[in-house]
Design a protein around this motif. Sequence first.
Motif, PDB file in Angstrom:
ATOM      1  N   SER A 124       1.038  -1.124   0.036  1.00 22.59           N
ATOM      2  CA  SER A 124       0.076  -0.031   0.002  1.00 22.59           C
ATOM      3  C   SER A 124       0.808   1.499   0.181  1.00 22.59           C
ATOM      4  O   SER A 124       0.359   2.278  -0.320  1.00 22.59           O
ATOM      5  N   GLY A 125       2.185   1.196   0.347  1.00 23.65           N
ATOM      6  CA  GLY A 125       3.013   2.320   0.466  1.00 23.65           C
ATOM      7  C   GLY A 125       4.517   1.774   0.852  1.00 23.65           C
ATOM      8  O   GLY A 125       4.677   0.564   1.108  1.00 23.65           O
ATOM      9  N   ALA A 126       5.206   2.880   1.136  1.00 24.45           N
ATOM     10  CA  ALA A 126       6.509   2.733   1.388  1.00 24.45           C
ATOM     11  C   ALA A 126       6.655   2.038   2.799  1.00 24.45           C
ATOM     12  O   ALA A 126       7.678   1.054   2.966  1.00 24.45           O
ATOM     13  N   GLU A 127       5.936   2.618   3.620  1.00 26.23           N
ATOM     14  CA  GLU A 127       5.812   2.080   5.053  1.00 26.23           C
ATOM     15  C   GLU A 127       5.753   0.397   5.136  1.00 26.23           C
ATOM     16  O   GLU A 127       6.331  -0.381   5.912  1.00 26.23           O
ATOM     17  N   GLU A 128       4.843   0.072   4.398  1.00 29.04           N
ATOM     18  CA  GLU A 128       4.412  -1.356   4.477  1.00 29.04           C
ATOM     19  C   GLU A 128       5.514  -2.152   3.837  1.00 29.04           C
ATOM     20  O   GLU A 128       5.883  -3.363   4.133  1.00 29.04           O
ATOM     21  N   ALA A 129       6.160  -1.746   2.821  1.00 26.41           N
ATOM     22  CA  ALA A 129       7.358  -2.322   1.984  1.00 26.41           C
ATOM     23  C   ALA A 129       8.497  -2.451   2.787  1.00 26.41           C
ATOM     24  O   ALA A 129       9.113  -3.388   2.885  1.00 26.41           O
ATOM     25  N   PHE A 176      21.588  -1.305   2.366  1.00 29.08           N
ATOM     26  CA  PHE A 176      21.715  -0.938   1.130  1.00 29.08           C
ATOM     27  C   PHE A 176      21.005   0.154   0.482  1.00 29.08           C
ATOM     28  O   PHE A 176      21.266   0.240  -0.770  1.00 29.08           O
ATOM     29  N   THR A 177      19.848   0.404   1.046  1.00 30.63           N
ATOM     30  CA  THR A 177      18.933   1.250   0.435  1.00 30.63           C
ATOM     31  C   THR A 177      18.759   2.415   1.309  1.00 30.63           C
ATOM     32  O   THR A 177      18.775   2.446   2.456  1.00 30.63           O
ATOM     33  N   GLY A 178      17.928   3.301   0.706  1.00 30.69           N
ATOM     34  CA  GLY A 178      17.414   4.584   1.415  1.00 30.69           C
ATOM     35  C   GLY A 178      15.977   4.782   1.280  1.00 30.69           C
ATOM     36  O   GLY A 178      15.377   3.574   0.663  1.00 30.69           O
ATOM     37  N   GLU A 179      15.381   5.826   1.394  1.00 30.69           N
ATOM     38  CA  GLU A 179      13.791   6.089   1.268  1.00 30.69           C
ATOM     39  C   GLU A 179      13.463   5.874  -0.176  1.00 30.69           C
ATOM     40  O   GLU A 179      12.413   5.338  -0.364  1.00 30.69           O
ATOM     41  N   GLU A 180      14.274   6.473  -0.802  1.00 35.63           N
ATOM     42  CA  GLU A 180      13.797   6.669  -2.174  1.00 35.63           C
ATOM     43  C   GLU A 180      13.742   5.153  -2.992  1.00 35.63           C
ATOM     44  O   GLU A 180      12.938   4.898  -3.666  1.00 35.63           O
ATOM     45  N   GLN A 181      14.731   4.415  -2.542  1.00 30.30           N
ATOM     46  CA  GLN A 181      14.711   2.940  -3.081  1.00 30.30           C
ATOM     47  C   GLN A 181      13.514   2.240  -2.553  1.00 30.30           C
ATOM     48  O   GLN A 181      13.053   1.165  -3.382  1.00 30.30           O
ATOM     49  N   ALA A 205       8.291  -0.133  -3.479  1.00 30.97           N
ATOM     50  CA  ALA A 205       6.642  -0.337  -3.127  1.00 30.97           C
ATOM     51  C   ALA A 205       5.981  -0.077  -4.362  1.00 30.97           C
ATOM     52  O   ALA A 205       4.770  -0.981  -4.210  1.00 30.97           O
ATOM     53  N   ASP A 206       6.202   0.632  -5.230  1.00 32.27           N
ATOM     54  CA  ASP A 206       5.597   0.807  -6.608  1.00 32.27           C
ATOM     55  C   ASP A 206       5.621  -0.154  -7.386  1.00 32.27           C
ATOM     56  O   ASP A 206       5.004  -0.362  -8.442  1.00 32.27           O
ATOM     57  N   ARG A 207       6.928  -1.005  -7.290  1.00 31.52           N
ATOM     58  CA  ARG A 207       6.989  -2.053  -8.399  1.00 31.52           C
ATOM     59  C   ARG A 207       6.243  -3.340  -8.110  1.00 31.52           C
ATOM     60  O   ARG A 207       6.074  -3.838  -6.953  1.00 31.52           O
TER      61      ARG A 207
END
Length: 226
Positions: free
Chosen positions: A62-67, A81-86, A91-93
């Motif tokens: 549903s969004g970045a937080e769930e991912a 290895f990741t930041g908020e943008e990644q 989450a969108d993929r």
Amino acid sequence: MATQLRKRHGTICIPPRTRKVPRNHSHPLGGTGGAGAIRGEGGQDSAKWFCAIGTKERIGFSGAEEARKFLQDRCPRVLEFTGEEQVAAFADRTCYHIGRSLSCSQLHGGKAVLIGDAAAPYPPIGQGVNGAMESAMVLDECIRDAGSSPGSFPGAAAEYTARWKPEADAVSWISERSLFENRFHTVRALATSVLRLSIFEQAKSADVPYSQVRRRAEKLWPLWAR
């Protein structure tokens, strides 16, 4: 021999947030994933990072937080290895299960033949490109041996199926015993590697056909039960 294309590759730990990549890397991230980096267009100063997370089915967020919660639960080292943008991009993929294979009854029909992933798609174990190149080499050998007469190709195609299908089926059989989402598969792979019984390491050998690796493993049932 076609199997001479295969080489043994080691696993190298990637320090978190490393930017320079002198050579390509791969790194296990727990029981359900892996990460790595390849050099970009600008060489070692322009690394391109990637990661693979194993899932049993198609998933969505549903969004970045769930991912982020999913990554934290399933493969927390990915977050190193990741930041908020990644994470937001993840989450969108759309995510698909990759643990699928396909076995064809034959690899030829009429004037057409199937090679590479078209002939035998299977979960990734690092042999996809090797298998594709080997299948092309086997086909080339069959065409050469059949001769150059106009009517020789059907026989060459049938011989290709006879020679390559057992190898393609063997790679598929091996790969189905190394699924990212199956923790037992991961533990078994580590244990058999220590005991020098790993079918995945044997599959990378330049001296052993895939079909022979499978036959050896089947004699050790239920060790390599799916």
